[in-house]
Write a protein that holds these residues in place. Sequence first.
Motif, PDB file in Angstrom:
ATOM      1  N   GLY A 179       0.849  -1.197   0.000  1.00  0.00           N
ATOM      2  CA  GLY A 179       0.000   0.000   0.000  1.00  0.00           C
ATOM      3  C   GLY A 179       0.880   1.242   0.000  1.00  0.00           C
ATOM      4  O   GLY A 179       0.616   2.206  -0.736  1.00  0.00           O
ATOM      5  N   LEU A 201      -2.000  10.333   4.655  1.00  0.00           N
ATOM      6  CA  LEU A 201      -3.065   9.457   4.169  1.00  0.00           C
ATOM      7  C   LEU A 201      -2.850   8.017   4.631  1.00  0.00           C
ATOM      8  O   LEU A 201      -3.768   7.352   5.138  1.00  0.00           O
ATOM      9  N   LEU A 202      -1.626   7.543   4.430  1.00  0.00           N
ATOM     10  CA  LEU A 202      -1.324   6.157   4.802  1.00  0.00           C
ATOM     11  C   LEU A 202      -1.516   5.937   6.298  1.00  0.00           C
ATOM     12  O   LEU A 202      -2.077   4.924   6.724  1.00  0.00           O
ATOM     13  N   GLU A 204      -3.497   7.428   8.315  1.00  0.00           N
ATOM     14  CA  GLU A 204      -4.908   7.357   8.681  1.00  0.00           C
ATOM     15  C   GLU A 204      -5.535   6.026   8.257  1.00  0.00           C
ATOM     16  O   GLU A 204      -6.208   5.359   9.048  1.00  0.00           O
ATOM     17  N   MET A 205      -5.248   5.617   7.035  1.00  0.00           N
ATOM     18  CA  MET A 205      -5.832   4.364   6.551  1.00  0.00           C
ATOM     19  C   MET A 205      -5.373   3.169   7.392  1.00  0.00           C
ATOM     20  O   MET A 205      -6.169   2.320   7.787  1.00  0.00           O
ATOM     21  N   PHE A 206      -4.084   3.118   7.642  1.00  0.00           N
ATOM     22  CA  PHE A 206      -3.571   1.944   8.345  1.00  0.00           C
ATOM     23  C   PHE A 206      -3.955   1.969   9.826  1.00  0.00           C
ATOM     24  O   PHE A 206      -4.138   0.924  10.453  1.00  0.00           O
ATOM     25  N   ARG A 208      -6.776   2.986  10.950  1.00  0.00           N
ATOM     26  CA  ARG A 208      -8.120   2.396  10.962  1.00  0.00           C
ATOM     27  C   ARG A 208      -8.052   0.884  10.783  1.00  0.00           C
ATOM     28  O   ARG A 208      -8.743   0.125  11.445  1.00  0.00           O
ATOM     29  N   MET A 209      -7.220   0.491   9.858  1.00  0.00           N
ATOM     30  CA  MET A 209      -7.170  -0.936   9.526  1.00  0.00           C
ATOM     31  C   MET A 209      -6.702  -1.779  10.714  1.00  0.00           C
ATOM     32  O   MET A 209      -7.144  -2.908  10.915  1.00  0.00           O
ATOM     33  N   LEU A 210      -5.810  -1.205  11.504  1.00  0.00           N
ATOM     34  CA  LEU A 210      -5.182  -1.989  12.554  1.00  0.00           C
ATOM     35  C   LEU A 210      -5.819  -1.794  13.927  1.00  0.00           C
ATOM     36  O   LEU A 210      -5.609  -2.612  14.830  1.00  0.00           O
TER      37      LEU A 210
END
Lengths: 217, 217, 217, 217
Positions: A179, A201-202, A204-206, A208-210
Amino acid sequence: MEADGMIGKRQAAATRGAAQRWRRTQPAEVRVDDLMSAAAALFITKGIEATTIDDIAARAGVAKGTFYHYFSTKADVIIALRARFAQDFLARVAAAIAERAAHDHPGRLSAWLRGAVGTYLANVELHDVVFHDFPHHQRQSQEKDDVIAQIVAVLEDGRTAGVWAFPDARSAALIVFDGMHAVADDAIVAGTRDPGPPCRLLEEMFTRMLAAPRPRS
Amino acid sequence: MEADGMIGKRQAAATRGAAQRWRRTQPAEVRVDDLMSAAAALFITKGIEATTIDDIAARAGVAKGTFYHYFSTKADVIIALRARFAQDFLARVAAAIAERAAHDHPGRLSAWLRGAVGTYLANVELHDVVFHDFPHHQRQSQEKDDVIAQIVAVLEDGRTAGVWAFPDARSAALIVFDGMHAVADDAIVAGTRDPGPPCRLLEEMFTRMLAAPRPRS
Amino acid sequence: MEADGMIGKRQAAATRGAAQRWRRTQPAEVRVDDLMSAAAALFITKGIEATTIDDIAARAGVAKGTFYHYFSTKADVIIALRARFAQDFLARVAAAIAERAAHDHPGRLSAWLRGAVGTYLANVELHDVVFHDFPHHQRQSQEKDDVIAQIVAVLEDGRTAGVWAFPDARSAALIVFDGMHAVADDAIVAGTRDPGPPCRLLEEMFTRMLAAPRPRS
Amino acid sequence: MEADGMIGKRQAAATRGAAQRWRRTQPAEVRVDDLMSAAAALFITKGIEATTIDDIAARAGVAKGTFYHYFSTKADVIIALRARFAQDFLARVAAAIAERAAHDHPGRLSAWLRGAVGTYLANVELHDVVFHDFPHHQRQSQEKDDVIAQIVAVLEDGRTAGVWAFPDARSAALIVFDGMHAVADDAIVAGTRDPGPPCRLLEEMFTRMLAAPRPRS
DNA sequence: GATGAATGAGCGTTCATTCAT
DNA sequence: TATGAATGAACGCTCATTCAT
């Protein structure tokens, strides 16, 4: 990160001659380094295919035969370059992580991301050359595995601490790594080399994912 | 998915000769197809570099000159092959998505994942050839952009419906796409071609990544 | 024996162009012949090692690539040359034998010797090139075996007729063949290319060696 | 004949190091011998062409430069090897002849044959390397001449004694020598290295060839 | 004497591409 | 359309030989 990037110490090598009397014979280490740096620069400029051994030798200031003293094949240099790149990458990112407190898991992940994106953006051309342009690349490589292991370590620590949750550490690490590449590539195409925006961005996304599910009150 | 994959219709082509009286002259479309399929098979088997135009022509059962009637360069075939691959990929995945109800957003994402992983696992060799082994590949490609657009559409729908939340649709799509590749590659290395397990892992990770925060009661 | 020897029809080839309008494309047979003759001439003049493919192609009046249309390797030409030489040798000697009456065994042996020595003396250089200068030559070769078989046939006929006696036809043939070479080589070193004297010596020696013991009266 | 054949004393050389304290500097004679033996072994194994000076030096346990202290060229070693081989051959055969009584002419010829065939069969590989595989070999060589002289001496003695008759001693000797080689080669191809059978055949053939006609009663 | 890094001319071979038929 | 003989520039790689240390 130093400005010189990972391309090599060619400049230093060139200057060296002036300081100490010119010696035709150089320590093996120096020659290897000169050749690798010359190769890297040419691969980036003209592409691997278009770069001939003659080109590399000429740029390194040695005879063609000398190239073959140290490498047995063009592919050999690429492999060496790849190892050097990966080693460097690992070291830089590891240093970035080490700056954060051991218990600051989001901070460590963030450090990894910033270190990785920064290093990547600063060396994309070389990265592409050694990891993509080389025909018959391996889906699986020691190099990638080492990086994945590094991420896995960060993630597992966070999970143990209860901050993160995920079904499988390796898969999570793979998604983080690839990613990161995808978003960084997109930033490059978009024309920016500022690592800030893609990193945010990364993160924030990760995050959430983790994130471990908040316990119900 | 059909068992024949995307390599081409060579078999059909071979049989064709028997049915309709052998004509040295074939419709352009057929010739092109034969040549592309021959090329694909050889690229997979021997690698792009090692495949000569002679090989391709021979396997397609035509003279070398005929190859140059339809393609101006070896790179040309690869580009054509890439377009064919991407078109196929898009179509298959779109079909998978279309099977789900328009409002079943998780189902649509899941359909994309299953379609994508399945298609990818079934055609890795060709995928690698056209997307990786080709020197001087582009970081940016129309093909990838089309796929990303497809994912973006699914994600935006979900966001509009309030099921998902994310800071940037394109970045999210990139992570989904490249994360899918990474996990699928890992499955390949691990030796399995069963799309089930990697799909479940991806679904869980991406569901967490995209989930809109539950409103506090 | 014709004066042109076995080196080839290069001269004819060179003239051909003038007569019929120049055609870039020649029948395969002609090209092969031209290349073989060019190679033979150069091998004799400069030696095999010192002859480059470029030399051969240039002398044959074609591009280097054309050489590789017809031969896959330098060694290939040598093998072809050897076959041509052996074929020629067999044919000439067979013709010489055929001139004698079937029951004239000494005459047939003599014909073999004169044919062999003559042909050999007339083509030593080529002989040496194709049979000695080629590294890793075989102790056993189809070519030599064919010649030995030819001699064996002559000897066996004579034995059946009661003119000759010997413990083993193959050994006798080998001694005849290699003895012939030895004596002919000696004549060459001595500076003469007149086949007469060595032939007479060989005839006398072999006549004695093969003679059936006269029945006691 | 000793089992070690003529390849050299490499083994002895290898052991030497242990006994006497290792001296980087060795007597010239020893170095030369080591290098020749290394070369011989490699020539036999990989062929002359395929053997590089590096190979030879490595096998002899010295640096490449050292090779050039003792030989000026690859061809040089071959020539030295040839001389060593011929010297050895002559000595062994001479010893075999010397065991027979001076007036036992058939016995002396037989001794020559047995000595020659035996030595040849025991060292074919080396023989081939130094006498055939060397490009641009000479039709005429001092080495061969020495051997021929040896045979001529035996034959002349027999003729003087009235046991043998022949038109020309040199030709007879040449036939004996090359006939011996031919029959021995054939034995090798046939797979046997027992010198007995070929020797018996040769003795019978040459006895007939040389026998003085029985005076009529 | 011994070393081995450096040299660089040289050669075999490949193969995409052209074009006359 | 189709052919396939001909092309020739290009390149990787070898290795005998030199020479400064």
